[in-house]
Design a protein around this motif. Structure first.
Motif, PDB file in Angstrom:
ATOM      1  N   SER A   1       0.730  -1.143  -0.093  1.00 31.05           N
ATOM      2  CA  SER A   1       0.020   0.046  -0.020  1.00 31.05           C
ATOM      3  C   SER A   1       0.990   1.127  -0.011  1.00 31.05           C
ATOM      4  CB  SER A   1      -0.923  -0.091   1.202  1.00 31.05           C
ATOM      5  OG  SER A   1       0.081   0.263   2.417  1.00 31.05           O
ATOM      6  N   GLN A   2       0.297   2.375  -0.472  1.00 34.41           N
ATOM      7  CA  GLN A   2       1.131   3.544  -0.585  1.00 34.41           C
ATOM      8  C   GLN A   2       1.292   4.097   0.715  1.00 34.41           C
ATOM      9  OE1 GLN A   2       1.723   5.165  -3.747  1.00 34.41           O
ATOM     10  NE2 GLN A   2       3.356   5.870  -2.271  1.00 34.41           N
ATOM     11  N   GLN A   3       0.459   3.872   1.824  1.00 38.66           N
ATOM     12  CA  GLN A   3       0.581   4.386   3.168  1.00 38.66           C
ATOM     13  C   GLN A   3       1.876   3.688   3.771  1.00 38.66           C
ATOM     14  OE1 GLN A   3      -2.788   3.619   5.788  1.00 38.66           O
ATOM     15  NE2 GLN A   3      -1.850   4.770   7.578  1.00 38.66           N
ATOM     16  N   THR A   4       1.845   2.608   3.731  1.00 38.89           N
ATOM     17  CA  THR A   4       3.136   1.540   4.400  1.00 38.89           C
ATOM     18  C   THR A   4       4.227   1.844   3.665  1.00 38.89           C
ATOM     19  OG1 THR A   4       2.608  -0.411   3.155  1.00 38.89           O
ATOM     20  CG2 THR A   4       1.790  -0.219   5.081  1.00 38.89           C
ATOM     21  N   VAL A   5       4.375   2.129   2.215  1.00 41.56           N
ATOM     22  CA  VAL A   5       5.569   2.311   1.581  1.00 41.56           C
ATOM     23  C   VAL A   5       6.071   3.804   2.035  1.00 41.56           C
ATOM     24  CG1 VAL A   5       6.466   3.153  -0.677  1.00 41.56           C
ATOM     25  CG2 VAL A   5       5.070   0.904  -0.384  1.00 41.56           C
TER      26      VAL A   5
END
Length: 250
Positions: free
Chosen positions: A39-43
């Motif tokens: 996910s973009q958030q975790t990245v």
């Protein structure tokens, strides 16, 4: 020491646990690191912590369409990858009778198909002298209830170490594996176990371990760096077990 100065490292599943710790170690040794996450958030969170020498790509190791886009996404940042650590993955555990076709496909798509096609996509941009490290598990050395699908998938990855090594010799690319034992990661989070069940499992397992503790992600990371380095220049087609002696002292 800057052992990996001017080197580019690609790590799948690099937003937490062993992948994140390995990214940190490579950066500390001078490398530029590209990580993937689901996910973009975790990245974004991981990149904020890793700093300016890290780049993140949203990619699901169990989704073939994402894997087939990896080379194009990487080329937006670099024209080569010197070290590939195929790390992404998790387990789902259950008795034979409870395993669904969906469960089976999820694990094999991620660990077997994901590993194979990630390597396939990266090989064209890996120069001579590069290194590939696959993440396996000590669990293939023993028989554990409720782990038949997970360990079968990891056994396939172990087989890739040997066959990839044979094929990549002519390319002057070394292929090896790291086989972790019980490590402090979030591997249990995708199993469907509750927080209480996870904690109970950790408390039950810890006394059975030779050193009475789970390994640190950094202990896996340092092994990966060794395998990728010139210190391991004549090591090819092998797997280093990092489990505190669990699979050898029972």
């Amino acid at each position: 020491m800057q052992k990996f100065k001017n080197k580019v490292v690609f790590i799948t599943g690099g937003t937490n646990g062993m992948g994140f710790s390995t990214a940190q170690e490579f950066i500390n040794n001078g490398a530029k690191v590209i990580i993937t996450g689901r996910s973009q958030q975790t990245v974004d969170k991981a990149i904020d912590s890793l700093g300016a020498n890290a780049v993140g790509i949203v990619s699901n190791a169990g989704k073939i369409s994402d894997i087939l886009e990896l080379q194009n996404k990487i080329k937006a940042h670099t024209n080569k990858v010197d070290v590939l650590f195929v790390n992404a993955g998790y387990g789902k555990f259950g008795p034979i009778e409870a395993v669904t076709l969906s469960d089976f496909d999820e694990i094999f798509d991620m660990l077997v198909k994901g590993t194979f096609f990630t390597v396939q996509q990266l090989l064209p941009i890996m120069p001579k002298g590069s290194s590939i490290i696959l993440n396996t598990t000590f669990l293939t050395e023993v028989g554990h209830s409720n782990m038949s699908v997970y360990t079968a998938a990891k056994a396939a990855v172990q087989s890739f170490i040997k066959t990839f090594a044979s094929e990549c010799t002519s390319k002057n690319i070394r292929v090896n594996g790291v086989s972790p034992g019980y490590i402090k990661t979030n591997i249990f989070n995708n199993t469907g176990m509750s927080t209480e069940q996870i904690q109970g499992t950790i408390e039950a397992v810890t006394p059975t371990l030779p050193f009475k503790r789970f390994g640190e992600p950094s202990e896996i990371a340092k092994t990966v760096l060794f395998l990728a380095s010139e210190d391991a220049s004549y090591i090819h087609g092998i797997e280093i077990t990092v489990d505190g002696g669990l699979s050898r002292t029972k």
